[in-house]
Design a protein around this motif. Sequence first.
Motif, mmCIF file in Angstrom:
data_model
loop_
_atom_site.group_PDB
_atom_site.id
_atom_site.type_symbol
_atom_site.label_atom_id
_atom_site.label_comp_id
_atom_site.label_asym_id
_atom_site.label_seq_id
_atom_site.Cartn_x
_atom_site.Cartn_y
_atom_site.Cartn_z
ATOM 1 N N TYR A 297 -15.083 27.926 20.749
ATOM 2 C CA TYR A 297 -14.503 27.854 22.001
ATOM 3 C C TYR A 297 -14.584 29.500 21.480
ATOM 4 C CZ TYR A 297 -12.695 23.687 23.353
ATOM 5 O OH TYR A 297 -12.575 21.989 23.822
ATOM 6 N N ALA B 233 -16.163 22.710 20.278
ATOM 7 C CA ALA B 233 -15.292 22.584 19.609
ATOM 8 C C ALA B 233 -13.839 23.472 19.478
ATOM 9 C CB ALA B 233 -15.489 21.137 18.501
ATOM 10 N N ALA C 123 -16.496 18.679 26.315
ATOM 11 C CA ALA C 123 -15.348 19.561 25.687
ATOM 12 C C ALA C 123 -14.326 18.491 24.700
ATOM 13 C CB ALA C 123 -14.596 20.481 26.623
ATOM 14 N N LYS C 124 -14.552 19.172 23.266
ATOM 15 C CA LYS C 124 -13.433 18.438 22.156
ATOM 16 C C LYS C 124 -12.542 18.941 22.075
ATOM 17 C CE LYS C 124 -16.334 15.035 21.904
ATOM 18 N NZ LYS C 124 -16.242 13.552 22.173
ATOM 19 N N ALA C 125 -11.296 18.089 21.640
ATOM 20 C CA ALA C 125 -9.949 18.674 21.447
ATOM 21 C C ALA C 125 -9.621 17.898 20.147
ATOM 22 C CB ALA C 125 -8.799 19.286 22.681
ATOM 23 N N MET D 77 -9.882 21.357 28.839
ATOM 24 C CA MET D 77 -10.446 21.434 27.607
ATOM 25 C C MET D 77 -11.772 21.703 28.814
ATOM 26 S SD MET D 77 -9.006 22.936 25.236
ATOM 27 C CE MET D 77 -8.071 23.189 25.915
ATOM 28 N N GLY E 205 -8.581 23.828 22.093
ATOM 29 C CA GLY E 205 -9.303 22.726 21.233
ATOM 30 C C GLY E 205 -8.272 21.984 19.770
#
Length: 302
Positions: free
Chosen positions: A174, A148, A114-116, A72, A52
Amino acid sequence: MGIEVNMYFSIDSVVDRLVRKGFLFDRAAVELDKTIQGADDDEFSSLLVRAGCIPERYSHDSTEEKLYAKAMDSIVAESLRRLGYEAEVSQERSNSADVVAEGGSPAHSLVADAKAFRLSRTALNPKDYKIEALSKWRKGADYAILVAPIAGYPEGESRLYVEADRYQVTLLSYSHLALMIDSGSGPSRLESIWMRSVDHKSVTLSAPQYWSSLDSALRQALSWDQVNWSEARRKYFESLLLNAEGELAYFDQVKNDIAAMDREELVDIAVGALKIDSKMRTIRARVAKTRSLMNEMEDREQ
């Protein structure tokens, strides 16, 4: 019970290798997914606890950055599979969650986003997490989760945590997925986490309050005692700090490289950074269009 971090195995190293090979984006994304699904337990834990955080060396909107973000989705899908769900990365391009999954007894379904983020990112606005949109994107699924890096969430008071509760979206890091997998628990024990709510009396909620409440619910659902939980969680934070040290070292090297440059090189960098040439092209184009408009108007008036 705990997380073992292999600092030599990371998504960015896989992304770098695929880009060096010259793979087109779609082919590289497939290879990334294969690598993630083929990771052994230790390797996958290492991916999760360092996931992430977009490497600072990746240019904005570059192929590397886009592949990292795409990875991700695969990591979250594979996490849910290892938790006992049937999970897939969504093939829909817009107005859709990144991952869909189902499992448990009684069966339930969920969607996940899903975030990065970059560790250097300063603005952590609730609107950027698209909580309300994710709730709508569940499209009949029972639950929704957003994953995230812990450093990618607001650190103090924020309405994000209240919005997540209002729209019944569970926020996770995560590392929480890593802890869940490490516990050996399946979907049926996790459903209580997806349906939980957080007590709040105002329009904002503090990060420590939200995360402490989540951790307490997770410990109960996964049957982890406080000591083991705290030890495993600390390993995650230590790995995140190691990640941060690597990013700081990168910027130190950039500063050293700049210090060694001659005047012409520095001028080129400054012009590029300020996007001066691009702005001048835009102005010239606007002038040309305005002149053309004026000429056309004058021709019509004759």
